[in-house]
Write an enzyme that holds these catalytic residues in place. Sequence first.
Site, PDB file in Angstrom:
ATOM      1  CG  MET A  18      22.736  27.095  42.842  1.00 19.81           C
ATOM      2  SD  MET A  18      21.873  28.647  42.543  1.00 19.81           S
ATOM      3  CE  MET A  18      22.809  29.573  43.638  1.00 19.81           C
ATOM      4  CG  ASP A  70      29.339  32.174  46.903  1.00 19.79           C
ATOM      5  OD1 ASP A  70      28.827  31.238  47.556  1.00 19.79           O
ATOM      6  OD2 ASP A  70      30.716  32.475  46.957  1.00 19.79           O
ATOM      7  CB  SER A 104      32.775  34.359  44.490  1.00 19.69           C
ATOM      8  OG  SER A 104      31.977  33.246  44.857  1.00 19.69           O
ATOM      9  NE  ARG A 146      37.250  32.511  50.003  1.00 18.74           N
ATOM     10  CZ  ARG A 146      37.875  31.967  51.391  1.00 18.74           C
ATOM     11  NH1 ARG A 146      39.154  32.257  51.282  1.00 18.74           N
ATOM     12  NH2 ARG A 146      37.251  31.679  52.237  1.00 18.74           N
ATOM     13  CG  ASP A 147      35.043  35.839  47.653  1.00 16.35           C
ATOM     14  OD1 ASP A 147      35.267  35.010  46.634  1.00 16.35           O
ATOM     15  OD2 ASP A 147      34.811  35.525  48.415  1.00 16.35           O
ATOM     16  CD  GLU A 154      34.033  32.693  52.414  1.00 16.31           C
ATOM     17  OE1 GLU A 154      34.425  31.959  51.981  1.00 16.31           O
ATOM     18  OE2 GLU A 154      32.600  32.440  53.068  1.00 16.31           O
TER      19      GLU A 154
HETATM   20  N1  DQQ Z   1      32.393  30.739  47.783  1.00 19.71           N
HETATM   21  C1  DQQ Z   1      33.184  30.818  46.764  1.00 19.71           C
HETATM   22  C2  DQQ Z   1      34.417  31.670  47.367  1.00 19.71           C
HETATM   23  C3  DQQ Z   1      33.703  32.425  48.597  1.00 19.71           C
HETATM   24  C4  DQQ Z   1      32.682  31.318  48.983  1.00 19.71           C
HETATM   25  C5  DQQ Z   1      33.655  29.437  46.428  1.00 19.71           C
HETATM   26  C6  DQQ Z   1      31.650  31.982  49.646  1.00 19.71           C
HETATM   27  O1  DQQ Z   1      34.799  32.649  46.257  1.00 19.71           O
HETATM   28  O2  DQQ Z   1      34.663  32.781  49.392  1.00 19.71           O
HETATM   29  O3  DQQ Z   1      32.503  28.853  45.900  1.00 19.71           O
HETATM   30  O4  DQQ Z   1      30.661  30.916  49.738  1.00 19.71           O
END
Ligand code: DQQ
Length: 507
Positions: free
Chosen positions: A58, A60, A121, A177-178, A242
Site C-alpha cells: 500500500m 498513499d 491517487s 495527478r492527484d 504530488e
Molecule cells: N503516488 C501515487 C501518485 C502520487 C504518488 C501513485 C505519491 O498518484 O503522485 O501510487 O506517492
Amino acid sequence: MASRRDFLTFSAATVLAGRIALPYGTSSGVDQRGDEPSKLAADPQRPRYHLMPLANWMNDPNGPIVWKGRYHMFYQYNPHGAFPESMHWGHAVSADLVHWKHLPIALAPTPGGPDKDGCWSGCTVVEGGIPAILYTGVFPQVQCLARSEDGMRTWQKLAGNPVIAAPPQGMQTTGFRDPCVWREEDEWFLAIGSGIEGQGGVVLLYRSRDLITWDYLHFLCKGRRDELLPGKDPVSTGEMWECPDFFPLSGKHALLVSTQGAVIYSVGAYENHYFRPEIQGKADLSDSYYAARSMPDGTGRRILWGWIREGRSEAAQRAAGWAGVMSLPRVVSLAADGRLRITPAPELETLRGKHHHFGGQQARGAFSIRGDSLEIQAEFELGASEVVGLTVRSSPGGEELTSITYNRTKAQFLVEREHSSLSPEADRGPQGGSFTLAEDETLKLRIFLDASVIEVFANDRACLTSRIYPSRPDSLGIGTLAEEGSTRLKALDVWEMRPISADKLTI
Ligand code: DQQ
C-alpha cells in the site's frame, strides 16, 4: 514516488494472464489476498494497531471521508504483491477512527481504459447524495470519475472517462495527478498536483458544475525556482508537487503538497480563487511520512492521514509479503503562531491497555517496562543537558537500540537509527529536523511504538515518523538518555497498546 517504469509492467501482464477478471465500468470485486495470514500475523515487524491491508503493497491514503456516520479510507494498493505496481484503490471502513474493517477493492485498472496502467491517487466527494471518486488514470496521466450507487460497496466508472484528458495546452508540466475536489456554493473546484519544468511545483485549479466538465482557471498556487533542490527527478527537486490537499482552517486556508521527500504545508489566504501562502512548514520531520490527505470529520475537526513507507530493502519487503502502513489519525488545527498544530487523535486512547507510571527519577537508566506495542509519554526538564531523550527497542546488551533525541545546541529533533537493527536490510540514517524549545520549556514527548513503526509527537508542534527493524526478539527495552548534565524526568507514562485486529472486525 512513482515513475512510468515502476508502474507500467504488471497490470497488462496480469490481466492478459487472466488472473483478474475486470468487468468494464464496475469495481473489480477482487478481494485482498496475499501470503498466509498466519505468516503475516507472526511477523514481528508487522504493526498491530495501525491500519494496513491484510497483505501486499500500500502507499498513499486516498479520499478519506465521513459518510453516513462511518469513516471511509481508501489507499493505493497492489493486490498482487508487496511491490508498487498496478495501483488499485483499497478500501476500509471504521466506526471509531481506530478499528477498521476491510471492504472489497474500490477501483481496479480497466483493460483498454484510461486507467489501464493504474488508478492513482485522488479524492472522494458526495454529489447529490451519491459518493464520487476523482482519481488519476495512467499512462498518460488523466483525471477520471467513478460513482457508487450502493453506499460505497461498488464503484462504476464514467463511460466517458477521462473527465480531464490532458494538462492545459502549451504548459510544460512535470506531472498531472492527484485531484483534490471541494465545493463552493453550487460549483466544484479541483486542484491538481503539477509543476512547470525548470520553474517549480504548481497546483492547477479547475472548475465544474457536475464533476464531469471541467474548465481550467489558473494556478491555485505556485512554487519558486529558488526553492528547488538538486536531485534526479522532479518530485525530489520540488519541480513536481504530488497529492495537493487544500482546506479551510480557522479563517485561513492550508495547502499540503508532497515533494522533496516530505509533506510541506502552507497556511495562508484564499481570495478570488488564488491561494497566497504566509507560513510554511513540514507536516512531519521525516521522509518516512508522505502523500498526506485530510478529511473534515463532521464535528469540526480536520483529520490527517499519511503513508508510512518502509525503511528496508525492496527484497526484504517482498519477502515479508507486505509493505506500507497508514499513519495513525492526526488532528490538524491552527496554532497561535499561525503554524499547523498536528496531534494524535484522542480516539487512540481507547487502545490503551495496562498502564505503568514512573515519576520523579533522574533521567538516566533503563525502566522495567519493555515492549514494542506501546504508547509512551515523557516530560523532561532539560537542566544543563545538551542532548536529552529516550532509547527504545534496546536489547539487554545494547547491541540494538534506537534513540529519540532533542539536541539543544543543534536545535534538532531526531530518531537515530545507527544501531536500530543488526540486519543489513534496514536503513540506518537519522531521521528528523529542526526543532527548538524555549529556554524554560520542558520537552514533552508522546511516542507510539508499533513493531517497525515509530510515530513521535513533540510539544504538540513537531511530528516525526520513523521505521526501525530490530532483529533480536529481546530488543524491547526503554531507557532515558541525558548527556553532560542534570536532566530531570518529571514523569514517564507507558501504556501497552491493544491490537486492532482489523480483519476480524464487523461493523
Ligand atoms: N503516488 C501515487 C501518485 C502520487 C504518488 C501513485 C505519491 O498518484 O503522485 O501510487 O506517492
